[in-house]
Design an enzyme around this catalytic site. Structure first.
Site, short mmCIF file in Angstrom:
data_model
loop_
_atom_site.label_atom_id
_atom_site.label_comp_id
_atom_site.label_asym_id
_atom_site.label_seq_id
_atom_site.Cartn_x
_atom_site.Cartn_y
_atom_site.Cartn_z
N TRP A 1 0.85 -1.19 0.00
CA TRP A 1 0.00 0.00 0.00
C TRP A 1 0.89 1.25 0.00
CZ3 TRP A 1 -2.18 2.80 4.72
CH2 TRP A 1 -3.13 3.76 4.33
N ASP B 1 -0.85 -5.96 9.02
CA ASP B 1 -1.79 -4.88 8.69
C ASP B 1 -3.07 -5.55 8.20
OD1 ASP B 1 -3.11 -2.58 8.00
OD2 ASP B 1 -1.79 -2.05 6.33
N LYS C 1 -13.49 -0.52 5.51
CA LYS C 1 -14.03 -1.36 4.45
C LYS C 1 -15.08 -2.34 4.98
CE LYS C 1 -10.93 0.30 1.52
NZ LYS C 1 -10.04 1.10 2.38
#
Length: 424
Positions: free
Chosen positions: A156, A237, A273
């Site tokens: 990311w 993560d 999300k």
């Protein structure tokens, strides 16, 4: 004559002061480059074509391409209408942190039952990463003076500046195989095995961003053994638990395997999300420690770090999450809704491959359905992406990453037509 000289000197001083006043303090500051994803959105907004598609932003959309607020979230908010707006403690809402740790590690996790885990609420996943890297920078004993932290390649985009701003040096290990659009597991193992003992190694717990390529359960087990052998510190993560496969337990299999194998590690969580709480900025940071006493000491230092950063976290989103996870009926509804979101994304992957075949493409597109989660690494080159945008009004990042959540049953054929045109 002396009086005249004094008057001139005064005038010069006044002029100098005036010059300083009217010259900008920030004249040396140069305009920075635009965010690559936000730049995609801005270009999309300027496009007047009715066919335009924005596949850059990582936010879920329903099949009408509209933002989706979960039913369980609406019900939780209704139940919270009378709640106060007082400050939370530095570490956040206690019910939220307890339930978040249980979601990540499993309610029956021995590490939780033994009091080895400390959890603090953060400003979404980004805030969790910022606090985590700052904590590592201050307290972790790195094997190198440069405080190296190792990420999968690619990772990311925000991982790198977050690490740098915390005083760490982000480096990468092999992860994605461009030839297969799948996992370069052999390369990953080779690179991880070569890391200096005691290094920090970062893993995406599920739905790897940007590739959508995850290790299997057996590969996670191999990685756990390798990390233990090299005495590395694992950093997970986890931004998509439940949203990747539709199963909160399947999406945590890697993290839980590492914990079961005795690793002391940290994990960052986000509810952007999987609960659609993008703007509420709800996240958590947990560390698995050696003992309850160590966990207590770690939490005290996390609070010392957080206090000058943002004092304490926002209350509303954390209460929504706690209400949902702590109410059996709402939790069950959430599990159904997050699975429905994951299933819609899987369906769009299948439909895209089917439409590509209908267009006449003979290429192997199996990686689209093999990958998982919100994003798909299509394998498109930068020139192909540019042509797709120019000729078909499809907007995505230059590396070929597509947000599958932006695909609908109404626009998937147009997307397939464009991809086929630029790849045949």
């Amino acid at each position: 004559m002396a009086h005249l000289a004094l008057s001139v000197a005064r005038s010069l001083r006044v002029a100098a002061v005036g010059s300083l006043r009217y010259s900008s303090v920030w004249a040396h500051v140069k305009e920075g480059p635009p965010d690559p994803i936000l730049g995609v959105t801005e270009a999309f907004k300027r496009d007047t074509s009715p066919l335009k598609m924005n596949l850059g932003v990582g936010a879920y959309r329903d099949d009408n391409n509209k933002p989706y607020v979960l039913g369980c979230v609406k019900k939780a908010e209704q139940a919270l209408l009378a709640a106060d707006k007082e400050y939370l403690p530095i570490s956040g809402d206690a019910a939220f942190t307890k339930l978040s740790a249980e979601l990540a590690f499993g309610e029956q996790s021995p590490a939780l039952k033994n009091g080895q885990v400390t959890t603090v609420q953060t400003i979404s996943g980004t805030g969790a990463l910022r606090v985590a890297t700052a904590f590592l920078s201050r307290f972790f004993t790195f094997p190198t003076p440069s405080k190296d932290i190792y990420f999968p390649n690619p990772t990311w985009g925000n991982h790198l500046p977050i690490s740098k701003d915390s005083g760490l040096t982000p480096l990468k290990y092999r992860y994605f195989d461009a030839a297969t659009c799948g996992l370069d597991f052999a390369g990953a193992k080779t690179d991880i095995a070569a890391l200096p003992k005691g290094s920090v190694v970062v893993f995406h717990a599920c739905a790897h961003n940007p590739t959508g390529v995850d290790p299997s359960a057996s590969q996670w087990a191999e990685l756990s053994a390798l990390v233990k052998d090299r005495q590395l510190f694992p950093f997970f993560d986890m931004a998509y638990q439940g949203f990747a496969s539709g199963d909160i337990n399947a999406d945590a299999v890697g993290l839980r395997k590492f914990v079961a194998d005795g690793h002391k590690l940290l994990v960052t969580q986000s509810y952007a999300k999987n609960m659609g709480l993008y703007g509420e900025r709800v996240g958590a940071l947990s560390l698995v420690c050696e003992s309850p006493a160590e966990a207590k000491a770690v939490e005290s230092q996390l609070k010392i770090l957080i206090r000058p950063m943002y004092s304490n976290p926002p209350v509303h989103g954390a209460r929504i999450v706690a209400k949902i996870l702590g109410t059996p009926e709402l939790r069950d509804e959430w599990l159904r809704e997050v699975k429905a979101m994951a299933d819609r994304i899987k369906l769009m992957r299948t439909m895209l491959v089917d439409c590509l075949k209908k267009e006449g493409s003979t290429r192997n597109w199996s990686h689209i359905t093999n990958q998982i989660g919100m994003f798909c690494f299509t394998g498109l080159t930068e020139p192909q992406v540019e042509k797709l945008t120019k000729d078909f009004h499809v907007y995505l990042t230059k590396d070929g990453r597509v947000s599958v959540a932006g695909i609908t049953s109404k626009n998937v054929s147009h997307l397939a037509k464009g991809i086929h045109a630029v790849t045949k």
